[in-house]
Design an enzyme around this catalytic site. Structure first.
Site, PDB file in Angstrom:
ATOM      1  N   LYS A  41      33.935 -24.514 -56.049  1.00  0.00           N
ATOM      2  CA  LYS A  41      34.267 -24.474 -57.494  1.00  0.00           C
ATOM      3  C   LYS A  41      34.353 -25.873 -58.074  1.00  0.00           C
ATOM      4  O   LYS A  41      35.068 -26.497 -57.495  1.00  0.00           O
ATOM      5  CB  LYS A  41      35.834 -23.644 -57.441  1.00  0.00           C
ATOM      6  CG  LYS A  41      36.369 -23.889 -59.018  1.00  0.00           C
ATOM      7  CD  LYS A  41      37.648 -23.456 -59.089  1.00  0.00           C
ATOM      8  CE  LYS A  41      38.221 -23.356 -60.514  1.00  0.00           C
ATOM      9  NZ  LYS A  41      39.551 -22.941 -60.807  1.00  0.00           N
ATOM     10  N   TYR A  80      37.613 -26.200 -53.677  1.00  0.00           N
ATOM     11  CA  TYR A  80      37.662 -26.433 -55.084  1.00  0.00           C
ATOM     12  C   TYR A  80      37.987 -27.810 -55.373  1.00  0.00           C
ATOM     13  O   TYR A  80      38.780 -28.376 -54.717  1.00  0.00           O
ATOM     14  CB  TYR A  80      39.169 -25.634 -55.379  1.00  0.00           C
ATOM     15  CG  TYR A  80      39.343 -25.702 -56.738  1.00  0.00           C
ATOM     16  CD1 TYR A  80      38.723 -26.056 -57.849  1.00  0.00           C
ATOM     17  CD2 TYR A  80      40.950 -25.351 -57.298  1.00  0.00           C
ATOM     18  CE1 TYR A  80      39.124 -26.446 -58.999  1.00  0.00           C
ATOM     19  CE2 TYR A  80      41.252 -25.465 -58.325  1.00  0.00           C
ATOM     20  CZ  TYR A  80      40.564 -25.866 -59.485  1.00  0.00           C
ATOM     21  OH  TYR A  80      41.185 -25.975 -60.598  1.00  0.00           O
TER      22      TYR A  80
END
Length: 305
Positions: free
Chosen positions: A164, A136
């Site tokens: 992400k 992420y």
């Protein structure tokens, strides 16, 4: 490692609190069931939107367990990141033991490791925990960007299944998608306003804040884009545009929790140091939500997924 389909819509869930600022597990589980019924492709509890920074480790795992117990077949991807590799590893191991189907790992924040430190951090966890893991990248929160070369190198690890992207840099996002086409590696939007553009450059879906409030529309938009129907996807993107903007007028998840309360999905209470949405923004948020409800009522089947 069990394969995990990382295409579609994965709401980044809120963590509801009662009047004593304790976790409201009943509301949490009801919300998980609402989102599953709306057709989302997975659930992501205890990420940034779930206020993981204010939860104890035990609370963190209790939320993961509660969401898993509440839903049927929809996969649960547990936020398990930290700026301390040992702590992230512990949370990841405990999430795996709790039954999570995958992990979302924010890059280490505040201490700003170099790219080689990021690679070591993620590989340490991926070597130890046999679950699909999503890297992420959100530099606005962490202070450090995960560069494209780093993401591509991490994609070669069998347990690192996705990225992400919340950098706001569509060029970098497209480069990562381009350079990992030969890997089993998904690029997911972490910014609702960029979900459609991200899919257009090779992304597979979104870990979404707005999907907490408008899951059916978000699923319809992403589904249309993945099917190549960009005219329909763009139409829904524009319908949702005002909501995207209102949900980020203050720090996430302050606005989305207010929206959840307005819709009757859960309380807007935050744990300190986060606070309730400023009054100056509430009227605009209510108007946007009312407009979306009015549009849905006018065309009841338009957002069917």
């Amino acid at each position: 490692m069990t394969a995990l389909d990382l295409s579609g819509v994965f709401p980044a869930m809120c963590t509801p609190f009662d009047e004593d600022e304790e976790i409201d597990f009943e509301t949490l589980q009801t919300d998980a069931q609402r989102l599953e019924a709306a057709g989302v492709d997975g659930l992501v509890p205890v990420g940034s939107t779930g206020e993981s920074a204010t939860l104890t480790h035990d609370e963190h795992i209790q939320v993961v367990e509660a969401v898993i117990d509440a839903v049927g077949d929809v996969p649960v991807i547990a936020g398990s990141g930290s700026n301390n590799t040992r702590e992230a590893l512990e949370l990841s191991e405990r999430s795996a033991e709790a039954g999570a189907d995958g992990l979302l790992l924010i890059s280490p924040y505040y201490n700003k490791p170099e790219q080689r430190g990021l690679i070591e951090h993620y590989r340490t966890i991926a070597d130890a925990v046999d679950l699909p893991q999503i890297v992420y990248n959100v530099p606005s929160r962490t202070g450090q960007n995960i560069e494209a070369d780093t993401a591509v190198e991490l994609a070669s690890h069998e347990n690192i299944a996705g990225f992400k992207a919340a950098s706001g840099d569509l060029g970098q996002i497209g480069e990562i998608a381009e350079r990992t086409t030969d890997e089993e590696f998904a690029v997911l939007s972490g910014d609702d306003a960029l979900t459609l553009p991200t899919i257009s450059v090779g992304g597979t879906g979104t870990i979404s804040v707005s999907a907490n409030v408008e899951p059916e529309r978000t699923c319809a938009m992403v589904g249309a884009a993945l099917d190549g129907d960009y005219e329909r996807a763009r139409e829904i993107h524009h319908e949702l545009g005002p909501l995207f903007r209102e949900l980020f007028v203050e720090t996430n998840p302050i606005p989305v929790k207010e929206a959840m309360e307005i819709r009757g999905y859960g309380p807007a209470r935050m744990r300190s140091p986060l606070s309730r949405l400023s009054e100056e923004y509430r009227d605009d948020l209510e108007t946007v939500l009312e407009d979306l409800e009015r549009e849905s009522a006018a065309v009841p089947d338009a957002e069917a997924n």
